[in-house]
Write a protein that holds these residues in place. Sequence first.
Motif, short mmCIF file in Angstrom:
data_model
loop_
_atom_site.label_atom_id
_atom_site.label_comp_id
_atom_site.label_asym_id
_atom_site.label_seq_id
_atom_site.Cartn_x
_atom_site.Cartn_y
_atom_site.Cartn_z
N MET A 135 -0.70 10.14 -81.81
CA MET A 135 0.19 10.43 -82.93
C MET A 135 0.14 11.92 -83.25
N ILE A 136 1.30 12.56 -83.25
CA ILE A 136 1.41 13.97 -83.60
C ILE A 136 2.11 14.04 -84.96
N PRO A 137 1.38 14.39 -86.03
CA PRO A 137 1.95 14.33 -87.38
C PRO A 137 3.24 15.10 -87.52
N GLN A 138 3.30 16.32 -86.95
CA GLN A 138 4.49 17.13 -87.15
C GLN A 138 5.73 16.54 -86.49
N GLU A 139 5.53 15.73 -85.44
CA GLU A 139 6.67 15.06 -84.81
C GLU A 139 7.24 13.97 -85.72
N ILE A 140 6.34 13.24 -86.38
CA ILE A 140 6.80 12.22 -87.33
C ILE A 140 7.52 12.88 -88.49
N ILE A 141 6.97 13.98 -88.98
CA ILE A 141 7.61 14.72 -90.07
C ILE A 141 8.99 15.23 -89.63
N ARG A 142 9.05 15.78 -88.41
CA ARG A 142 10.32 16.31 -87.91
C ARG A 142 11.37 15.22 -87.81
N ARG A 143 10.98 14.07 -87.26
CA ARG A 143 11.95 12.97 -87.09
C ARG A 143 12.46 12.49 -88.44
N LYS A 144 11.59 12.37 -89.41
CA LYS A 144 12.04 11.94 -90.74
C LYS A 144 12.89 13.04 -91.38
N ARG A 145 12.49 14.29 -91.20
CA ARG A 145 13.28 15.41 -91.72
C ARG A 145 14.70 15.39 -91.17
N ASP A 146 14.84 14.98 -89.91
CA ASP A 146 16.15 14.95 -89.25
C ASP A 146 16.91 13.65 -89.51
N GLY A 147 16.33 12.75 -90.29
CA GLY A 147 17.03 11.54 -90.67
C GLY A 147 16.84 10.36 -89.76
N ASP A 148 15.88 10.43 -88.83
CA ASP A 148 15.63 9.30 -87.94
C ASP A 148 14.89 8.18 -88.69
N GLU A 149 15.04 6.96 -88.22
CA GLU A 149 14.27 5.85 -88.77
C GLU A 149 12.95 5.75 -88.01
N LEU A 150 11.86 5.77 -88.75
CA LEU A 150 10.53 5.69 -88.15
C LEU A 150 10.18 4.24 -87.85
N ASP A 151 9.50 4.00 -86.72
CA ASP A 151 9.10 2.63 -86.43
C ASP A 151 7.77 2.35 -87.13
N PRO A 152 7.45 1.06 -87.35
CA PRO A 152 6.24 0.70 -88.10
C PRO A 152 4.96 1.28 -87.52
N ASP A 153 4.85 1.37 -86.20
CA ASP A 153 3.64 1.91 -85.59
C ASP A 153 3.43 3.37 -85.96
N ASP A 154 4.52 4.15 -85.96
CA ASP A 154 4.40 5.55 -86.36
C ASP A 154 3.98 5.68 -87.81
N ILE A 155 4.56 4.86 -88.66
CA ILE A 155 4.20 4.90 -90.09
C ILE A 155 2.74 4.52 -90.27
N ARG A 156 2.31 3.45 -89.60
CA ARG A 156 0.90 3.04 -89.71
C ARG A 156 -0.03 4.14 -89.23
N SER A 157 0.31 4.80 -88.12
CA SER A 157 -0.54 5.86 -87.58
C SER A 157 -0.63 7.04 -88.55
N PHE A 158 0.52 7.41 -89.12
CA PHE A 158 0.55 8.54 -90.05
C PHE A 158 -0.30 8.23 -91.29
N ILE A 159 -0.14 7.03 -91.84
CA ILE A 159 -0.88 6.65 -93.05
C ILE A 159 -2.37 6.50 -92.75
N ALA A 160 -2.72 5.99 -91.58
CA ALA A 160 -4.13 5.90 -91.20
C ALA A 160 -4.76 7.29 -91.13
N ALA A 161 -4.03 8.25 -90.58
CA ALA A 161 -4.54 9.62 -90.50
C ALA A 161 -4.66 10.23 -91.89
N LEU A 162 -3.71 9.93 -92.76
CA LEU A 162 -3.77 10.42 -94.14
C LEU A 162 -5.02 9.88 -94.83
#
Length: 435
Positions: free
Chosen positions: A1-28
């Motif tokens: 999981m690369i945090p800035q990639e998840i941030i970029r995708r959400k910034r650009d309006g993409d829909e995040l999949d549950p695995d990405d969200i879980r990974s980001f929140i686990a890192a948080l």
Amino acid sequence: MIPQEIIRRKRDGDELDPDDIRSFIAALAAGQLSEGQIGAFAMSVWFKGMSRAETVALTLAMADSGDRLQWADIDRPIADKHSTGGVGDNVSLMLAPIAAACGLAVPMISGRGLGHTGGTLDKLESIPGYMITPDANLFHKVVREAGCAIIGQTGALAPADGRLYAVRDVTATVDSIPLITASILSKKLAAGLQTLVLDVKVGNGAFMADRAQAEILAQSLVEVANGAGVKTSALITDMNQPLADAAGNAVEMRNCLDFLAGRKADTRLETVILAFAAEMLVKSGIAPSPDEGEGMARKALSSGQAAEVFARMVSMLGGPADLIENPGKYLARAPAEKPVLAPRSGWLAACNARGIGISVIDLGGGRRHPADRIDHRVGFSELLPLGTRVSAGEPIALVHAADEAAAERAAAALAAHYRITKEKPELPPVISTRI
């Protein structure tokens, strides 16, 4: 999981999949993200929003970031209430013991102030010795024996939300519907609730000033919570003026004790508290109808049972056993008090409730940064409700400040937050919609 990639995708309006969200929140939760990354994620969500599936995934990930409470040894329905935040909104302090006195178990996980709104925990910390983060065993014991316990998030309960909550407060991302939904419900799911009622505020003192947006938020909360297995409903309530006649910490705690003693009857505050008590009792199967639920709540108040529950909770969590009998002994008063005088005669027609909340912060009663210490003594009391006829020079509130200069500034600011008209205003109902 690369945090800035998840941030970029959400910034650009993409829909995040549950695995990405879980990974980001686990890192948080694990402390692996910087505050800059957390703030950028929150701002991306604020601008681009989240689908219902993303919001559910975010809520579940935050709930699963720590422990989940179990209440198998308690034979009462497990219920709670949450407010989206307002000025002078101390409903939880009275509602929890009323509901407990009527037969519910209320493990209430509350928060600190967000933005211009006051926080239940900050109000409770005005009580000397009160532990807002007891260990799990004590929390369980207080709920089982007193009937309710109002505490803050421990490090083990939805820890991801605790860190995100603090960053949202100082990055102007509080009023994001997906983030509000996930923040509120992650704590409630982790608390092991069976039923939940939600107070969604609308008005100039709420995070949702627009009624349509408030209804969208209420619908989001209700749908996500019910989808997660918690019976949930919401009431939309007015926040175009402070709910209680006090705004601050110790001043709102004194207001709470007055309410439990029966000295705040026939107020907007009483209307809201009794409505939520009835909603909780009906959803939990204790009362067959809202009218009977309200009757049970009134009896709990008039008999003194609710006050006894509150006193037991405070004592078990380290506060003084005689707080209700001797509030002046424990709740500190500010050294400077100054009345706010009406500049002209007429009707109190409108006020800037958000501005009043900001004025409490200016007095030192709230935070600009997460680590700020607050002065529990300061705030406003004796606030007259809108629709009151006043004469020029008549007090419309009382300032509590650290010194005379601060009292002068706050009095001038508060007077400017009110509009006085020659004609009596038409005011919205305090409760408008049930979802």
